[in-house]
Design an enzyme around this catalytic site. Structure first.
Site, PDB file in Angstrom:
ATOM      1  N   HIS A   1      41.976  32.483  36.814  1.00 27.85           N
ATOM      2  CA  HIS A   1      41.452  32.654  38.103  1.00 27.85           C
ATOM      3  C   HIS A   1      39.980  32.407  38.430  1.00 27.85           C
ATOM      4  O   HIS A   1      39.620  31.912  39.160  1.00 27.85           O
ATOM      5  CB  HIS A   1      42.042  33.938  38.820  1.00 27.85           C
TER       6      HIS A   1
ATOM      7  N   SER B   1      39.154  31.972  46.189  1.00 22.17           N
ATOM      8  CA  SER B   1      39.889  32.814  46.303  1.00 22.17           C
ATOM      9  C   SER B   1      40.511  33.311  47.647  1.00 22.17           C
ATOM     10  O   SER B   1      40.696  32.331  48.499  1.00 22.17           O
ATOM     11  CB  SER B   1      39.361  34.280  45.520  1.00 22.17           C
TER      12      SER B   1
ATOM     13  N   ASP C   1      46.237  30.616  36.068  1.00 25.21           N
ATOM     14  CA  ASP C   1      45.770  31.520  37.219  1.00 25.21           C
ATOM     15  C   ASP C   1      47.083  32.275  37.693  1.00 25.21           C
ATOM     16  O   ASP C   1      47.810  31.806  38.124  1.00 25.21           O
ATOM     17  CB  ASP C   1      45.442  30.690  38.546  1.00 25.21           C
TER      18      ASP C   1
END
Length: 705
Positions: A672, A539, A625
């Site tokens: 995600h 991330s 995502d």
């Protein structure tokens, strides 16, 4: 307790792939596995080598997971009549006399998949809440294809009198947080896109049982969550942005009354509340340097003017978590040494407090949410580290006792211990003189550290601590002779709120310099070398890693990034993207402030790629995502690949270093946070290990006889 929410997931501060398509452009290799962008298949012996090694590591990972399969689970809920747990098929319960658990709620029946069954993807139980008398149970189920969860509300039955243990009463969609005020009233928040702004109340006594709106915050940069106080007497509505918060209270005995505001939102004021007697215990950033301190306030008038300080830590101590246990406020703190401790403040006489160090190996401390039957005088803790499997402790502040739960009969002696692994807490000096903490793990002898491969972990954003939970993957690498370094760079929360503020907006480059200093000084201390070093991040952690690869690519041989956020400038420029408006409090607003734009443009990984020899890269992205743009990851991979190609073409065949490989692995059907299915998790982790061994030129581990 209050929850902070970011592009890269929510976290409670208090509790603080069937495709195989590829293309190559020599000398770099580019692998794409995913349903988008049809790329013609071509043979590449290195990709085959990854696959062969991947099978090897998948076997090893399965063995590692199996070794720690029966670790104590924080998801167990203790009711007065039953004990509840989550398994692969759904939610189980057993009464206190039973040895075998019964399947209470079948996941397949709640969330059928396929063409006719509704939503696709692998489903997993996310949260479970049991009503006070255990008459009802609510649970959220999440699909791997989307972040929004569905909440199933069931009525429990007596196994002695009825065949079916539960009856589904309601299915609520797009639910994030939820709590029982009592047996008949369920409060919950709904998730619209990636935001939560509304709270509803479900009355099971009502014949229509229509959810009623209770609260809404229309500010675009806040996230709303409901939580239950530890004594189960107050339900809180927490509305938080990155820089301020607001809390409303609901008395569980009068759940239909209007919520009571604690303190209206003020710029820069962040606070969280717990209930004690007829008042509140508040954790707020009203201490010196806008750091957290503990205060008390009466319920009759809980606004800021009535807040009275109870405990303010010294500058070297950082508050990480707060719980009210009986008559005591129990704080998890990070000490000056880097270790964790419990600081206990008697609320009736705050001067009589004391501190209790946690075991030296503990890097993560989580308090378990108490069930209806859990004792209120004890705090249940789960301690772990990347190398040390989680252990369950019970802390009794009245008696100053920290008790380890005995291992179950038949548990191997080595389980629950860190083995022969060494943990060291170091500090390195960044470019501006700031001391940056590093946590180091290894099992090799000190004299062999320079030849050992190094995997460095980093994050550095949103005030979040770097993940230091136990991981079978990390344990396996340590057993294979790796050194693991966890770099707590600025932008994270390890050293308090100021540690985060130093690397927000225009200060983001400080985190990049911290990462650079960590690598340089670890190598200077004789720990591994650039040719045997790699970095892992996910991330927002990809931002400092990508920036470092642009400025100092020679410091590492390989990087592995999951769901990497690499297009900071493009994302912050586009206000129509999910969460961009909220995220500008972290990264800056390049559309309104020229200085923010210059700052972001100076470090953004995607916009600073230049022809040079980059480290080899494994970029794992997920097709569903909603937080990180897949297009941005693909564009980043293509630009790095082209930069490498340009660099090596300019050398005209001169003898030079080995060309890096850029591998883009797009996992279909995952959001995600990656896949839910165990086999897919194993595939992904095994590929990362195979990639690291190949790109660092390490010998494949020998198969056990």
């Amino acid at each position: 307790m209050s929850t902070l929410f970011s592009r890269f997931g929510s976290f409670t501060r208090l509790r603080l792939r069937p495709f195989g398509l590829c293309r190559t452009t020599p000398p770099a290799a580019y692998l794409y596995t995913g349903p988008s962008k049809p790329i013609p298949r071509c043979s590449n012996p290195d990709l085959k080598k990854y696959k062969n090694l991947q099978k090897n590591f998948k076997r090893r990972l399965r063995a590692s997971y199996s070794k720690f399969a029966d670790l104590q689970d924080e998801s167990v809920i203790c009711g007065r009549d039953y004990v509840y747990s989550v398994g692969c098929e759904g939610i189980y319960r057993r009464d206190w006399r039973q040895k075998e658990a019964e399947l209470l709620l079948d996941l397949e029946q709640c969330c059928p998949g396929g063409e006719d069954g509704g939503e696709r993807g692998e489903w997993a139980v996310q949260r479970v809440r049991v009503s006070p008398s255990e008459r009802h149970l609510a649970a959220t189920m999440k699909s791997s294809y989307r972040e929004q969860a569905r909440c199933v509300v069931v009525k429990q039955a007596d196994a002695a009198t009825q065949k079916d243990l539960s009856k589904i009463l309601f299915t609520l969609h797009n639910v994030f947080s939820f709590e029982w005020a009592n047996d008949e009233y369920l409060f919950y928040t709904t998730q619209e896109g990636l935001r939560c702004s509304r709270v509803f109340r479900l009355d099971l006594n009502s014949p229509a049982a229509i959810p009623r709106p209770v609260f809404e915050d229309t500010q675009p940069d806040v996230f709303v969550e409901v939580a239950l106080s530890r004594d189960r007497r107050i339900l809180t509505i927490n509305s938080s942005s990155k820089t301020d918060s607001e809390v409303w209270l609901i008395n569980v005995t009068t759940p239909t009354l209007e919520p009571l505001l604690v303190q209206r939102r003020l710029p820069g004021l962040m606070y969280h509340v717990e209930h004690w007697r007829d008042g509140l215990v508040i954790l707020a950033n009203t201490g010196p340097g806008q750091e957290y301190q503990v205060l008390k306030a009466p319920l009759s008038g809980p606004s800021l003017g009535s807040w009275v300080p109870v405990y303010t830590p010294c500058p070297e101590v950082t508050l990480k978590d707060m719980e009210v246990v009986g008559e005591h406020c129990v704080l998890t703190t990070r000490e000056a040494s880097g270790g964790l401790a419990l600081t206990v403040v008697p609320l009736a006489s705050p001067l009589g407090g004391f501190s209790l160090p946690l075991p030296l190996w503990a890097c993560s401390c989580e308090s378990r949410i108490p069930g209806p039957a859990d004792p209120r005088h004890a705090l249940q803790l789960l301690l772990s580290s990347p190398a040390h499997p989680q252990e369950h402790f019970s802390f009794q502040p009245m008696d100053r006792l920290l008790l380890s739960r005995p291992e179950r009969e038949g548990t191997p002696p080595e389980r629950g211990r860190g083995g022969e692994h060494v943990i060291k807490r170091l500090e390195v000096q960044s470019q501006d003189g700031t001391r940056v903490p590093v946590t180091l793990f290894h099992s090799v002898a000190a004299g062999c550290l320079q030849r050992a491969p190094l995997l460095l972990h980093v994050y550095g954003a949103y005030g979040r601590d770097l993940n230091m939970h136990f991981s079978p993957e990390s344990r396996l690498l340590l057993d294979l002779g790796w050194v693991l370094a966890y770099c707590h760079i600025r932008g994270g929360g390890e050293l308090g709120l100021s540690w985060h503020r130093q690397a927000r907006m225009e200060g983001k480059r400080a985190g990049v310099e911290d990462l650079r200093a960590c690598l340089l000084q670890l190598h200077a201390r004789g720990i591994s070398s650039p040719s045997r070093s790699a970095i892992n991040a996910s991330s927002a952690g990809a931002v400092p890693v990508g920036a470092l690869c642009n400025t100092d690519p020679h410091l590492v041989r390989a990087v592995t990034l999951q769901a990497p956020f690499v297009d900071v400038l493009g994302t912050m420029m586009d206000g129509s993207r999910p969460l961009t408006v909220e995220e500008r409090e972290e990264w800056g607003d390049p559309t309104a402030d020229p200085q923010h734009r210059l700052a972001i443009a100076s470090y953004c990984p995607l916009h600073n790629i230049t022809p040079q020899c980059y480290p080899s890269m494994l970029l794992t992205a997920y097709s569903e995502d909603g937080r990180v743009s897949l297009d941005g990851v693909v564009q980043y991979a293509e630009r790095v690949q082209q930069a490498v190609h340009t660099h090596f073409t300019a050398l005209h065949g001169a003898e030079c270093e080995r060309a890096p490989r850029v591998v883009l692995n797009v996992q279909p059907g995952a959001d995600h946070f990656g896949p839910n299915h165990f086999d897919l998790v194993m595939e992904e982790s095994a590929l990362q290990m195979a990639f690291l061994y190949t790109e660092l030129g390490l010998d494949s581990p020998r198969r056990r006889s």
